[in-house]
Design a protein around this motif. Structure first.
Motif, short mmCIF file in Angstrom:
data_model
loop_
_atom_site.label_atom_id
_atom_site.label_comp_id
_atom_site.label_asym_id
_atom_site.label_seq_id
_atom_site.Cartn_x
_atom_site.Cartn_y
_atom_site.Cartn_z
N ARG A 32 -7.68 -4.66 9.25
CA ARG A 32 -8.60 -4.04 8.30
C ARG A 32 -9.40 -5.06 7.49
NH1 ARG A 32 -5.80 0.50 4.77
NH2 ARG A 32 -7.97 0.95 4.29
N ASP A 59 -11.97 -2.62 2.45
CA ASP A 59 -11.47 -1.27 2.77
C ASP A 59 -10.14 -0.98 2.09
OD1 ASP A 59 -13.18 -0.18 4.52
OD2 ASP A 59 -11.79 -0.25 6.24
N ILE A 60 -9.27 -1.98 2.15
CA ILE A 60 -7.94 -1.83 1.53
C ILE A 60 -8.11 -1.66 0.02
CG2 ILE A 60 -5.70 -2.96 1.13
CD1 ILE A 60 -6.08 -4.39 3.85
N SER A 104 1.43 6.87 -6.71
CA SER A 104 0.32 7.80 -6.94
C SER A 104 0.79 9.24 -6.71
CB SER A 104 -0.83 7.43 -6.00
OG SER A 104 -1.84 8.40 -6.04
N ARG A 135 -10.65 -0.42 -1.56
CA ARG A 135 -11.17 0.93 -1.86
C ARG A 135 -10.08 1.98 -1.72
NH1 ARG A 135 -16.45 -0.36 1.60
NH2 ARG A 135 -17.78 -1.18 -0.07
N GLU A 136 -9.19 1.80 -0.75
CA GLU A 136 -8.10 2.76 -0.59
C GLU A 136 -7.18 2.72 -1.82
OE1 GLU A 136 -6.02 2.65 3.16
OE2 GLU A 136 -4.30 3.71 2.33
N ILE A 137 -6.91 1.52 -2.32
CA ILE A 137 -6.07 1.39 -3.52
C ILE A 137 -6.75 2.10 -4.70
CG2 ILE A 137 -5.15 -0.26 -5.21
CD1 ILE A 137 -4.84 -2.27 -2.87
N GLN A 169 -1.91 -3.00 9.03
CA GLN A 169 -3.03 -3.36 8.16
C GLN A 169 -3.82 -4.58 8.62
OE1 GLN A 169 -3.81 -1.30 5.63
NE2 GLN A 169 -2.06 -0.04 6.20
N LEU A 185 0.85 -1.19 0.00
CA LEU A 185 0.00 0.00 0.00
C LEU A 185 0.89 1.25 0.00
CD1 LEU A 185 -2.97 0.72 0.07
CD2 LEU A 185 -2.91 0.56 2.57
N HIS A 187 0.83 4.24 -2.71
CA HIS A 187 0.71 5.66 -2.33
C HIS A 187 1.84 6.48 -2.96
CE1 HIS A 187 -2.60 6.36 0.52
NE2 HIS A 187 -2.48 5.08 0.82
N ARG A 218 -8.82 4.54 -4.70
CA ARG A 218 -8.81 6.01 -4.57
C ARG A 218 -7.48 6.62 -5.01
NH1 ARG A 218 -11.70 5.08 0.24
NH2 ARG A 218 -9.82 5.32 1.48
N LEU A 219 -6.41 5.82 -5.02
CA LEU A 219 -5.10 6.34 -5.40
C LEU A 219 -4.95 6.48 -6.91
CD1 LEU A 219 -2.91 4.15 -3.03
CD2 LEU A 219 -3.42 6.59 -2.78
#
Ligand code: PLP
Length: 457
Positions: free
Chosen positions: A237, A241-242, A203, A244-246, A234, A196, A200, A248-249
């Motif tokens: 979690r 959720d993980i 990104s 969705r976070e990926i 992590q 992750l 980040h 969003r990047l």
């Protein structure tokens, strides 16, 4: 009490028979097809580990969803179910369904590729690279050095080399880089996950230079499970959720629904850019179909919508990752060199280390894959100089690694099938010193591993 046996978290609902064959029969079958495992009749394969692509078993809920398929040409409820399921995980503005991942790639690179363009990734998958090169653009792999060392135990060997990425951007010029891609998990690099933290960082670099960032997200759920298991902070979690976070990047994604979406067919292109989406939809209409079904039937869209909810289940992912490791660890313990740590969807045997007497351009991976088939009817896939050795300029250069991939179809084989595979591998290990290389006697202009013919040396 914690038991050590990892049971399959499902019961068998419908079966497909396996026809038994002998070694002498298989030796004839493989010779007849020019020693290309892709050319075999699959009825002559006992355990088919050629690919995890579209070969998984669907659940009864997916089969039930097939019955709900609505085949309206435009605006079908099946399309809306599919779109909602994709956006529940990947909330991109535009979802463009395609018949497979490569169709999404073809559309994307037709729109943004072309001569003079350079497209970096951790490692491009073979169809991705082929589609980029077909557009005349250049595909560049920038995986970290640890990712090219089969024995290195780095937990995220799919990570991008950030220094190399920034260097490439500076040397090539922002205007020549239409997109930065990231393959999760890194299929061609051993099925290794990307952290992750690295996602980040990539990104952030893309934002700094205003370059779009796209995921090749075929195994997003497996990658997210590895993040949960291996990355600091992590472990508590939810996988969803993980994921969705990926999402969003990134600014978009290409996808094969034949992998983690638990489908037998399908794919999509997703993105936020309205202008680019309009161009891509026009290309979609030319080659795939109307934008509310792409290359798929309504029933396929329904099955994928259900698959997308099943694949993020922790019980499923725990079994999936542990059962792949069960095979990989067994091979490692008997002394077969494998890519470590064991990846998500496949075990990769290091044929260069197992068969040091066969030069790279006599294709040790091909030799090993053929022997696994002859000895036990197991079909694996060479991922080495046969797949990657021919450069666009016509020259032949050894690949970075000579691997044989044993890909595990999802929810398809039981532990006793895998125990059989382990026994066959032990037999092939005994034969290793006497195996020979192969030469290519017939070769197509691109993607040569699919159709080339070979002869033993
Ligand atoms: C399978 C795959 C593709 C291509 O998808 P298809 O559905 O086979 O066309 C692209 N990238 C990766 C990483 C893949 O594993």
């Amino acid at each position: 009490m914690e038991f050590k046996t990892i049971i399959e978290p499902f019961r068998i609902h419908s079966v497909a028979s396996i026809a038994m064959t002998t070694e002498s029969e298989r030796s004839e079958f493989i010779e007849e097809v020019g020693y290309n495992l892709f050319s075999l009749h699959s009825d002559n394969v006992l355990i088919d580990l050629l690919t995890d692509s579209g070969t998984g078993a669907m659940s009864r809920n997916q089969w039930a969803a097939i019955q709900r398929g609505d085949e309206s040409y435009a605006g079908s409820p099946s399309w809306l179910n599919f779109k909602a399921a994709v956006q529940n995980l990947f909330p991109f503005t535009h979802i463009i369904p395609t018949h497979q991942g490569r169709a999404a790639e073809k559309i994307l690179f037709t729109a943004i590729g072309g001569a003079g363009k350079v497209i970096p990734s951790n490692t491009h998958f073979d169809t991705t690279r082929a589609n980029i090169e077909y557009s005349q653009a250049e595909a560049v792999d920038l995986v970290i050095a640890e990712g090219k060392d089969p024995a290195n135990l780095h937990p995220f060997k799919g990570n991008m080399d950030l220094v190399a990425l920034e260097q490439l951007i500076k040397n090539t010029g922002v205007e020549n880089i239409p997109v930065v891609m990231m393959t999760i998990t890194n299929n061609s690099g051993g099925g290794q996950p990307v952290s992750l933290e690295n996602l980040h960082a990539v990104s952030a670099i893309c934002k700094k230079y205003s370059i779009p960032f796209f995921l090749d997200a075929c195994r997003f759920a497996e990658n997210a499970w590895f993040i949960r298991e291996r990355e600091a902070g992590q472990s508590r979690r939810e996988v969803i959720d993980i994921v969705r976070e990926i999402a969003r990047l990134a600014d978009g994604m290409t996808m094969s629904a034949k992998k983690d979406p638990l489908g037998n067919i399908g794919g999509w292109l997703a993105l936020n850019d309205d202008g680019l989406a309009a161009i891509c939809r026009n290309l979609l209409i030319l080659t795939e179909g109307f934008p509310t079904y792409g290359g798929l039937a309504g029933r396929d869209l329904e099955a994928l919508a259900v698959g997308l909810t099943e694949v993020v289940s922790h019980d499923y992912l725990r079994y999936r990752i542990q059962s792949t490791a069960y095979l990989g660890n067994a091979l490692h313990e008997m002394g077969i060199p494998v890519v470590l740590p064991i990846g998500g969807h496949a075990v990769y045997i290091d044929a260069k280390a197992l068969l040091p007497h066969i030069p790279a351009l006599q294709y040790p991976g091909q030799g090993l894959a053929i022997e696994l088939y002859k000895a036990g009817g197991i079909r694996g896939c060479e991922i080495g100089s046969v797949m990657f050795g021919r450069k666009p300029d016509g020259s032949e250069v050894p690949a970075a690694m000579e691997l044989v991939r044993l890909a595990i179809p999802r929810r398809t084989y039981t532990q006793s099938h895998i125990d059989y595979v382990i026994e066959v591998c032990a037999e092939v290990l005994k034969r290793a010193p006497s195996l020979t290389g192969y030469s290519i006697i017939k070769e197509p202009p691109s993607l040569r591993h699919f159709t080339s013919e070979f002869a033993p040396i």
